[in-house]
Design a protein around this motif. Structure first.
Motif, PDB file in Angstrom:
ATOM      1  N   VAL A 304      -2.100   6.548  43.229  1.00 29.10           N
ATOM      2  CA  VAL A 304      -3.385   7.025  42.720  1.00 29.10           C
ATOM      3  C   VAL A 304      -4.287   5.817  42.474  1.00 29.10           C
ATOM      4  O   VAL A 304      -3.939   4.923  41.696  1.00 29.10           O
ATOM      5  N   PHE A 305      -5.403   5.783  43.154  1.00 24.88           N
ATOM      6  CA  PHE A 305      -6.368   4.708  42.958  1.00 24.88           C
ATOM      7  C   PHE A 305      -7.569   5.314  42.232  1.00 24.88           C
ATOM      8  O   PHE A 305      -8.181   6.261  42.722  1.00 24.88           O
ATOM      9  N   ILE A 306      -7.843   4.778  41.056  1.00 28.30           N
ATOM     10  CA  ILE A 306      -8.906   5.363  40.239  1.00 28.30           C
ATOM     11  C   ILE A 306     -10.099   4.409  40.199  1.00 28.30           C
ATOM     12  O   ILE A 306      -9.953   3.238  39.821  1.00 28.30           O
ATOM     13  N   ILE A 307     -11.261   4.909  40.609  1.00 30.63           N
ATOM     14  CA  ILE A 307     -12.487   4.104  40.530  1.00 30.63           C
ATOM     15  C   ILE A 307     -13.312   4.680  39.394  1.00 30.63           C
ATOM     16  O   ILE A 307     -13.677   5.857  39.412  1.00 30.63           O
ATOM     17  N   LYS A 308     -13.560   3.842  38.396  1.00 33.81           N
ATOM     18  CA  LYS A 308     -14.345   4.281  37.251  1.00 33.81           C
ATOM     19  C   LYS A 308     -15.706   3.614  37.330  1.00 33.81           C
ATOM     20  O   LYS A 308     -15.769   2.397  37.522  1.00 33.81           O
ATOM     21  N   LEU A 309     -16.702   4.389  37.170  1.00 31.07           N
ATOM     22  CA  LEU A 309     -18.045   3.799  37.196  1.00 31.07           C
ATOM     23  C   LEU A 309     -18.685   4.009  35.821  1.00 31.07           C
ATOM     24  O   LEU A 309     -18.854   5.148  35.375  1.00 31.07           O
ATOM     25  N   ALA A 310     -18.984   2.872  35.184  1.00 31.85           N
ATOM     26  CA  ALA A 310     -19.641   2.965  33.881  1.00 31.85           C
ATOM     27  C   ALA A 310     -21.120   2.677  34.085  1.00 31.85           C
ATOM     28  O   ALA A 310     -21.485   1.777  34.837  1.00 31.85           O
ATOM     29  N   GLN A 311     -21.961   3.472  33.453  1.00 35.10           N
ATOM     30  CA  GLN A 311     -23.398   3.190  33.566  1.00 35.10           C
ATOM     31  C   GLN A 311     -24.072   3.469  32.237  1.00 35.10           C
ATOM     32  O   GLN A 311     -23.713   4.400  31.526  1.00 35.10           O
ATOM     33  N   ALA A 312     -25.034   2.604  31.955  1.00 36.49           N
ATOM     34  CA  ALA A 312     -25.772   2.765  30.705  1.00 36.49           C
ATOM     35  C   ALA A 312     -27.213   2.293  30.949  1.00 36.49           C
ATOM     36  O   ALA A 312     -27.442   1.401  31.779  1.00 36.49           O
ATOM     37  N   PRO A 313     -28.175   2.891  30.267  1.00 36.69           N
ATOM     38  CA  PRO A 313     -29.569   2.496  30.481  1.00 36.69           C
ATOM     39  C   PRO A 313     -29.848   1.084  29.977  1.00 36.69           C
ATOM     40  O   PRO A 313     -29.171   0.593  29.058  1.00 36.69           O
ATOM     41  N   LEU A 314     -30.837   0.463  30.599  1.00 38.49           N
ATOM     42  CA  LEU A 314     -31.249  -0.872  30.141  1.00 38.49           C
ATOM     43  C   LEU A 314     -32.186  -0.717  28.946  1.00 38.49           C
ATOM     44  O   LEU A 314     -32.757   0.349  28.716  1.00 38.49           O
ATOM     45  N   ASP A 315     -32.324  -1.755  28.202  1.00 43.24           N
ATOM     46  CA  ASP A 315     -33.246  -1.676  27.057  1.00 43.24           C
ATOM     47  C   ASP A 315     -34.692  -1.715  27.554  1.00 43.24           C
ATOM     48  O   ASP A 315     -34.951  -1.846  28.761  1.00 43.24           O
ATOM     49  N   ALA A 316     -35.623  -1.622  26.638  1.00 50.40           N
ATOM     50  CA  ALA A 316     -37.037  -1.511  26.997  1.00 50.40           C
ATOM     51  C   ALA A 316     -37.537  -2.696  27.811  1.00 50.40           C
ATOM     52  O   ALA A 316     -38.391  -2.565  28.676  1.00 50.40           O
ATOM     53  N   ASP A 317     -36.932  -3.866  27.570  1.00 50.62           N
ATOM     54  CA  ASP A 317     -37.345  -5.044  28.339  1.00 50.62           C
ATOM     55  C   ASP A 317     -36.782  -5.017  29.749  1.00 50.62           C
ATOM     56  O   ASP A 317     -37.205  -5.791  30.606  1.00 50.62           O
ATOM     57  N   GLY A 318     -35.792  -4.186  29.950  1.00 45.98           N
ATOM     58  CA  GLY A 318     -35.158  -4.130  31.262  1.00 45.98           C
ATOM     59  C   GLY A 318     -34.226  -5.285  31.500  1.00 45.98           C
ATOM     60  O   GLY A 318     -33.794  -5.528  32.619  1.00 45.98           O
TER      61      GLY A 318
END
Ligand code: ADP
Ligand code: MG
Length: 840
Positions: A304-318
Motif C-alpha cells: 500500500v503506497f499512501i500519498i498524503k497531500l496537505a494544503q493550507a491557505p497562505l496568509d494575507a501577505d501571500g
C-alpha cells in the motif's frame, strides 16, 4: 478527505457525512495483458471497450451441466493488450489525482491472479511507468510551484497535520541538512536507474484548477501487509549485522474523525517526483530484502503506497502558510497492489489443485465478503454488519467504502488458458464489486479565507492603474486602444522610468547590503546557537548513554534478583518438605516407641501370669509327687516291717513250716482280700480289718492318670466315691476315706496294683491329712511263667528242692528289697511319718 479536528469535537457519534445522497458505483476497469508466449492458448477476447468474453479452454469446454461455457463480462472500461501505461493512467488514475488536489480521497487497487500484471499496472517498468509514478509525477507537476517549505507541515502522529512556525521549520531543515545520511536535495543521478526515466517528459501531465492561494506538501508512506501483519517499509531502523531484528508489525488506529490509519507509520515529506520515487524505491528494496530473509512469498503480500497531500491557505501577505491548524486540509490517495487472488500457491503447488479452503489469502476473502455484504445491504436495503475488521486490508480502507472517497479497481487478467478457472472467479468478484455504490464525496469550497497569492498579484495590477490615472491616462487597462496608448506613454516614460528604476535599484541595493549585514550577523547568531545546540545535544546523548547503561545494569540486577528469589523459593520449599518428613518420622517413631512400651508391659504381665501359673502348677505337681512317693515309701516301709515281723516271728517259732496262701497265687489275677501276703495265723490288726460299714463312708478314689488299664475281671469298685487323678483338697474335705490305686512292676515282671487306703482327718491348720491304714494288693499272673517260676523255685538256685515259696524268708526279703529298689526314691530316702497336706 481528511479534515482536521476542530477543537473539542466529541469523539462519538462520528461526524456527519457530507449530506450527499449521490452515490457512485465502484469503478472497475479491466486490463488484459498480452500473452507470455505467442503459441499459448488464449481464453479471453476483448469484444468492446467495455466487454470481454471468456472462453473455456478445450479441456474444460463443458461445465458440469454440459453447457457450453462462454461468458461475457462488462466493466467501466476494458483495456486491451495494446493499451499503453499512459492511456490507462489518463482514464483510471488521473481523475483520482485531480480529486486529491481538490481535497478528495481516493483508493485505487489492482486485483488479479499472480502474473496477471498488477505490479506492472501499478508500478510499471523503466520507460513504462505505472499508475504510481505517474500519479506522483502529476501531483508535483501540478503543485510544484506552490509547495510549502519543508517542515512547515508536520504530521502529528495521530493522522492529523500541524503547521509549524517558520523558525521551527527552519531549525528542522537545518537539522536535516546536518544529517549526512539524508540526501539534501534529490538529484536524478542518485536515484536508482530503474526509476530514472519511468515517464518520458513529453508524457507529463498536470491537474487544472490548482488553488494558487494555498501552500502544499506531499507526504508518502509505504506499507506492506503480509499474513495480516502491517509492516512499515519506510521505517529507518539501525541495521545490526550481527543480530538483524525482524521487522516490527504496526497496528491500526482510528483517529478523531474515525478514519483508520497505521499508528506510528513513517510519513516522508517529499518535494519532487524524483524524491518520491527514491523513497518508493527504498521501500521496495526493504520489502525485497525482508521477503528474501524471511522466506516470504511476495505474491501473497499486499503493498500500500499512501500519498498524503496537505494544503493550507497562505496568509494575507501571500508569504507564509496561515498558522491555523483548522485551515489545514489533508487528502490522500492510496495505491494498493493486492496479493495474487489465486486460491493456491502457484510457486509451490503448481498444477496441483489444492482445495480452496487450504491456502486462500484470508485478506482477499474478507475483501470479497465485505463487498458481498455491502452489495447485499445496498440492493436489499438490509443493514448487515460489514466485517471490515476481519482483516487489516479491509479495516484500513473501511472509510472509503463508507463514503470517504472514490474507489477504483483495475482487474488484471492474463488471457492464457491455464488461468481460466481463476480468471473466472476474478470476473465474478469484479462484477459483484461494480454493483457496490460508494457515496460521492462532496466538493469542498476552496477555502476563501484569504486569497493570499492572488491578492498580491491583484495589488500590483491596481497600483499600475492608479499610476496611469495619475498621469491622466485611461482607466480601462484591458481595451486594445488603451493598451496602445499605454504602450506609447510607456515609451515616453521609459527613460524616466529607467532613471527611477536605477534610483530604486541603488536604494534597494543599499537596503539589501544593510540587510545582508543584518543577515550575516543573524547567521552568526544562528551558527553560535547551533554550536550550543550541538553541545547540548552531546550532553543529552551522554546522559542518554548513561541512562541506557544504568537501565541495562538495573535490568541485569533485577534478573539476578529474580533468579535468587526463585532459588530461595526452591530451597524454602525443600526445607518445608524435609521438615514435614522429619515431623512425620518423629511421630512414627514415637508411636512405635509407645507401642513397644505397651507391648512390653503386656508381655511382662503375660510372663508374670505364666510364671505364677507354672509355679503353682509345679508346686502342685511336686506336692502330688511327694505325696505319692511318701505313700510308696510308707507302703514299702510297712511291708518291710511286716517282713521283719514275719522273719522274727518265724525264727522264734523255730522255723515251723507254714503254708502260705500259695493256692491263691496260683490263680491268675486272683484278688487277695487280705491286706498282705501274711501267713495265716497272725493277729489281725484293726487297721487291716475291713470296715463293714463302708457303704456309709465317703471315699476319695485316687487313680493317677499314669495308671494302665488292666484287663482284669475284678475291679475295685467303691460306691459313692469321688474319683480324682490327683489328690485335691476339695475332694478330701468332703470325704473321710482315701484310697490310692497304685501300679508297679513286680519282681516277676507283672504289673501289680495296690490299693493304699487311709483315713482323712482335719488338721489344726484347717487342712486335710491322710493317715494310711491299709494296702490291698491286686496281682495278675501269667500261668506259664507262674509254673516255670514255681519249678525253678522248687529246684532252687543251688539245685536243692524247695518245699514252698513263702517258707523261704530270704526269698521273701529279697522280694521286699527289690520292691524298694524299684521305687523312684533315692537310696538315702527315709520315711519318717505319714505325709500331710496343708493348704498353701
Ligand atoms: P502480478 O503483479 O500480477 O503478479 P506482474 O505485474 O509482475 O504480475 O506481471 C508479470 C509479468 O508480465 C511481468 O514480467 C510484466 O512485465 C508482464 N506484464 C504484465 N502486464 C503486462 C502488459 N500489460 N504489457 C506487457 N507486459 C506485461
Ligand atoms: Mg505483483
Amino acid at each position: 478527505m481528511i479534515r482536521q479536528a476542530k477543537g473539542k469535537t466529541p469523539r462519538r457519534p462520528p461526524p456527519k457525512k457530507p449530506s450527499n445522497n449521490q452515490k457512485d458505483p465502484v469503478g472497475v476497469y479491466c486490463r488484459v495483458r498480452p500473452l507470455g508466449a505467442e503459441d499459448e492458448e488464449c481464453c479471453i477476447e476483448v469484444i468492446s471497450n467495455t466487454t470481454i468474453q471468456l472462453h473455456a479452454p478445450d479441456g474444460l469446454k463443458a461445465n458440469r451441466n454440459g453447457e457450453f461455457k462462454e461468458t461475457q463480462y462488462s466493466f467501466k472500461k476494458v483495456f486491451g493488450i495494446k493499451t499503453t501505461q499512459r492511456e490507462l493512467f489518463e482514464d483510471v488514475a488521473k481523475p483520482l489525482v485531480e480529486d486529491l488536489i481538490h481535497c478528495k480521497n481516493g483508493l485505487l487497487f489492482t486485483y488479479g491472479v499472480t502474473g496477471s500484471g498488477k505490479t506492472y499496472t501499478m508500478t510499471g517498468s523503466p520507460g513504462q511507468g505505472g499508475l504510481l509514478p505517474r500519479s506522483l509525477d502529476m501531483i508535483f507537476n501540478s503543485i510544484g510551484p506552490y509547495q510549502a517549505k519543508r517542515y512547515v507541515f508536520k504530521p502529528d502522529d495521530k493522522n492529523g497535520m500541524e503547521v509549524q512556525n517558520q523558525v521551527d521549520a527552519l531549525l528542522d531543515r537545518q537539522k536535516r541538512d546536518s544529517q549526512t545520511t539524508v540526501p539534501k536535495t534529490p538529484t536524478t543521478r542518485r536515484i536508482d536507474p530503474e526509476f530514472t526515466d519511468m515517464i518520458s517528459p513529453e508524457e507529463a501531465c498536470k491537474a487544472d484548477g490548482v488553488d494558487e492561494d494555498s501552500s502544499y506538501s506531499v507526504f508518502v508512506s509505504y506499507i506492506e501487509i503480509y499474513n495480516n501483519y502491517i509492516y512499515d517499509l519506510l521505517e529507518e531502523t539501525p541495521y545490526d549485522p550481527i543480530k538483524p531484528k525482524p521487522p516490527q508489525s504496526k497496528i491500526l488506529r482510528e483517529d478523531q474523525n474515525h478514519n483508520m490509519y497505521v499508528a506510528g507509520c513513517t510519513e516522508v515529506e517529499v518535494k519532487s517526483t524524483e524524491e518520491a520515487f527514491e523513497v518508493f524505491w527504498r521501500g521496495q528494496k526493504k520489502r525485497r530484502i525482508a521477503n528474501t530473509q524471511l522466506n516470504r512469498e511476495s505474491s501473497r503480500s499486499h503493498s500500500v503506497f499512501i500519498i498524503k497531500l496537505a494544503q493550507a491557505p497562505l496568509d494575507a501577505d501571500g508569504d507564509n502558510v496561515l498558522q491555523d491548524k483548522n485551515q489545514v486540509n489533508v487528502s490522500q490517495l492510496c495505491l494498493v497492489d493486492l496479493a495474487g487472488s489465486e486460491r493456491t500457491s502457484r510457486t509451490r503447488a503448481e498444477g496441483s489443485r489444492l482445495r480452496e479452503a487450504g491456502n486462500i489469502n484470508q485478506s482477499l476473502m474478507t475483501l470479497r465478503t465485505c463487498i458481498e455484504v455491502l452489495r447485499e445491504n445496498q440492493m436489499c436495503g438490509t443493514n448487515k454488519m460489514v466485517p471490515y475488521r476481519d482483516s487489516k486490508v479491509t479495516h484500513l480502507f473501511k472509510n472509503y467504502f463508507d463514503g470517504e472517497g472514490k474507489v477504483r479497481m483495475v482487474v488484471c487478467v492474463n488471457p492464457k488458458a491455464d488461468d481460466y478457472e481463476e480468471t473466472l472467479l476474478v470476473m465474478r468478484f469484479a462484477e459483484m464489486t461494480q454493483e457496490v455504490e460508494v457515496a460521492r464525496p462532496v466538493d469542498r469550497p476552496i477555502c476563501g479565507f484569504t486569497a493570499g497569492r492572488r491578492q498580491r498579484n491583484q495589488a500590483f495590477k491596481e497600483e499600475l492603474t492608479r499610476r496611469l490615472e495619475e498621469r491622466g491616462g485611461p482607466v480601462d487597462i484591458e481595451s486594445p486602444t488603451v493598451l496602445n496608448q499605454l504602450f506609447q506613454s510607456f515609451l515616453h516614460f521609459l527613460p524616466m522610468m529607467i532613471e527611477e528604476y536605477n534610483k530604486t535599484a541603488n536604494m534597494l541595493k543599499s537596503v539589501l547590503q544593510e540587510q545582508d549585514s543584518n543577515l550575516l550577523s543573524k547567521e552568526n547568531f544562528i551558527q553560535e546557537q547551533r554550536g550550543k545546540l550541538g553541545e547540548k545535544d552531546k550532553m543529552v546523548q551522554n546522559q542518554k548513554n548513561e541512562i541506557d547503561r544504568l537501565e541495562k545494569k538495573s535490568k541485569m540486577l533485577e534478573y539476578k534478583i529474580d533468579i535468587l528469589q526463585k532459588t530461595t523459593n526452591i530451597y524454602e520449599e525443600d526445607k518445608r518438605s524435609l521438615q514435614q518428613e522429619l515431623e512425620s518420622r518423629e511421630q512414627r517413631l514415637q508411636r512405635e516407641v509407645s507401642e513397644k512400651r505397651r507391648m512390653e508391659t503386656r508381655m511382662q504381665g503375660i510372663v508374670t501370669d505364666a510364671k505364677l501359673k507354672w509355679e503353682k502348677e509345679c508346686e502342685r505337681r511336686v506336692n502330688a509327687k511327694q505325696l505319692e512317693m511318701q505313700n510308696k515309701l510308707w507302703v514299702k516301709d510297712e511291708k518291710l516291717k511286716q517282713l521283719k515281723a514275719i522273719v522274727t516271728e518265724g525264727k522264734t517259732e523255730n522255723r515251723q513250716p507254714q503254708r502260705p496262701s500259695r493256692e491263691k497265687d496260683k490263680v491268675p489275677a486272683k484278688r487277695s482280700a487280705s491286706p498282705s501276703p501274711v501267713p495265716t495265723g497272725p493277729p489281725v490288726r484293726p487297721l487291716h480289718r475291713r470296715s463293714h460299714s463302708a457303704g456309709g463312708e465317703r471315699w476319695v478314689d485316687h487313680k493317677p492318670t499314669t495308671n494302665v488299664d488292666l484287663d482284669t475281671v475284678l475291679q475295685p469298685n467303691i460306691p459313692n466315691a469321688i474319683k480324682v487323678n490327683a489328690p485335691n483338697e476339695k475332694a478330701l474335705s468332703k470325704c473321710d476315706k482315701y484310697v490310692l490305686t497304685h501300679q508297679e512292676v513286680a519282681s516277676d515282671g507283672e504289673i501289680q496294683t495296690k490299693l493304699i487306703k487311709g483315713e482323712v482327718f482335719k488338721t489344726r491348720g484347717g487342712g486335710q491329712a491322710v493317715q494310711f491304714t491299709d494296702i490291698e494288693t491286686l496281682k495278675q499272673e501269667n500261668p506259664v511263667a507262674a509254673s516255670r517260676k514255681r519249678r525253678s523255685s522248687e529246684t532252687g538256685p543251688d539245685g536243692e528242692p524247695v518245699e514252698g515259696d513263702w517258707t523261704d524268708v530270704e526269698t521273701r526279703c529279697s522280694v521286699a528289697v527289690e520292691m524298694r529298689a524299684g521305687s523312684n526314691l533315692g537310696p538315702g530316702y527315709q520315711h519318717h511319718g505319714y505325709p500331710k497336706r496343708r493348704k498353701p
